[in-house]
Design a protein around this motif. Structure first.
Motif, PDB file in Angstrom:
ATOM      1  N   MET A  37       1.663   6.687  -6.843  1.00 38.43           N
ATOM      2  CA  MET A  37       0.558   7.560  -7.254  1.00 38.43           C
ATOM      3  C   MET A  37       0.864   9.023  -6.925  1.00 38.43           C
ATOM      4  O   MET A  37       0.561   9.916  -7.714  1.00 38.43           O
ATOM      5  N   GLY A  38       1.451   9.278  -5.775  1.00 34.55           N
ATOM      6  CA  GLY A  38       1.835  10.639  -5.413  1.00 34.55           C
ATOM      7  C   GLY A  38       2.855  11.201  -6.382  1.00 34.55           C
ATOM      8  O   GLY A  38       2.781  12.364  -6.784  1.00 34.55           O
ATOM      9  N   LEU A  39       3.816  10.395  -6.774  1.00 32.14           N
ATOM     10  CA  LEU A  39       4.815  10.817  -7.745  1.00 32.14           C
ATOM     11  C   LEU A  39       4.175  11.107  -9.098  1.00 32.14           C
ATOM     12  O   LEU A  39       4.493  12.117  -9.741  1.00 32.14           O
ATOM     13  N   LEU A  40       3.257  10.248  -9.531  1.00 30.61           N
ATOM     14  CA  LEU A  40       2.564  10.468 -10.800  1.00 30.61           C
ATOM     15  C   LEU A  40       1.729  11.750 -10.754  1.00 30.61           C
ATOM     16  O   LEU A  40       1.678  12.504 -11.731  1.00 30.61           O
ATOM     17  N   LEU A  41       1.078  12.026  -9.638  1.00 30.77           N
ATOM     18  CA  LEU A  41       0.307  13.257  -9.503  1.00 30.77           C
ATOM     19  C   LEU A  41       1.207  14.491  -9.536  1.00 30.77           C
ATOM     20  O   LEU A  41       0.842  15.515 -10.118  1.00 30.77           O
ATOM     21  N   ALA A  42       2.365  14.409  -8.925  1.00 29.11           N
ATOM     22  CA  ALA A  42       3.300  15.532  -8.942  1.00 29.11           C
ATOM     23  C   ALA A  42       3.791  15.809 -10.359  1.00 29.11           C
ATOM     24  O   ALA A  42       3.882  16.964 -10.787  1.00 29.11           O
ATOM     25  N   VAL A  43       4.099  14.755 -11.106  1.00 25.36           N
ATOM     26  CA  VAL A  43       4.545  14.914 -12.494  1.00 25.36           C
ATOM     27  C   VAL A  43       3.409  15.463 -13.347  1.00 25.36           C
ATOM     28  O   VAL A  43       3.608  16.375 -14.162  1.00 25.36           O
ATOM     29  N   VAL A  75       0.836  -1.204   0.000  1.00 28.30           N
ATOM     30  CA  VAL A  75       0.000   0.000   0.000  1.00 28.30           C
ATOM     31  C   VAL A  75       0.870   1.254   0.000  1.00 28.30           C
ATOM     32  O   VAL A  75       0.589   2.223  -0.714  1.00 28.30           O
ATOM     33  N   LEU A  76       1.935   1.269   0.784  1.00 28.52           N
ATOM     34  CA  LEU A  76       2.846   2.413   0.796  1.00 28.52           C
ATOM     35  C   LEU A  76       3.523   2.607  -0.556  1.00 28.52           C
ATOM     36  O   LEU A  76       3.689   3.740  -1.028  1.00 28.52           O
TER      37      LEU A  76
END
Length: 106
Positions: free
Chosen positions: A19-25, A12-13
């Motif tokens: 997902m957080g990295l993809l959202l930032a990009v 999960v982590l």
């Protein structure tokens, strides 16, 4: 039993980090610049959203003014003359992201 929980938490982590990295990009590359003058002009309008100006509500008319599609502030019938003058002055003195100002009539 404990090992299964640790593995589940790690998965999960890892997924949430990815997902957080993809959202930032995506935020970096898909960013849409908004002209702040639109919101300011919309705040100066009476917010009756009557459509009497021929645009869909006050935000539509504010967008048309800032983009130069609407030529006269007096198209907004419910606005007061001093508010019209403020909008005209604001647009003439405040440059947009491209560095240009908008000249509209009263």
């Amino acid at each position: 039993m404990i090992v299964d929980i640790i593995i589940a938490v790690a998965v999960v982590l890892a997924i949430s980090g990815l997902m957080g990295l993809l959202l930032a990009v995506a935020d970096k590359f898909l960013f849409v610049a908004v002209d702040e003058r639109i919101e300011t002009v919309a705040g100066m309008l009476p917010n009756a959203n009557c459509g009497g100006c021929g645009y869909p509500g006050c935000s539509g008319f504010a967008t048309a003014l800032v983009e130069g599609k609407a030529k006269n502030v007096s198209q907004c019938r419910p606005s007061k003359p001093d508010a019209r003058e403020k909008i005209k002055t604001y647009l003439a003195e405040t440059p947009g992201p491209d560095g240009n100002t908008v000249n509209v009539g009263l």
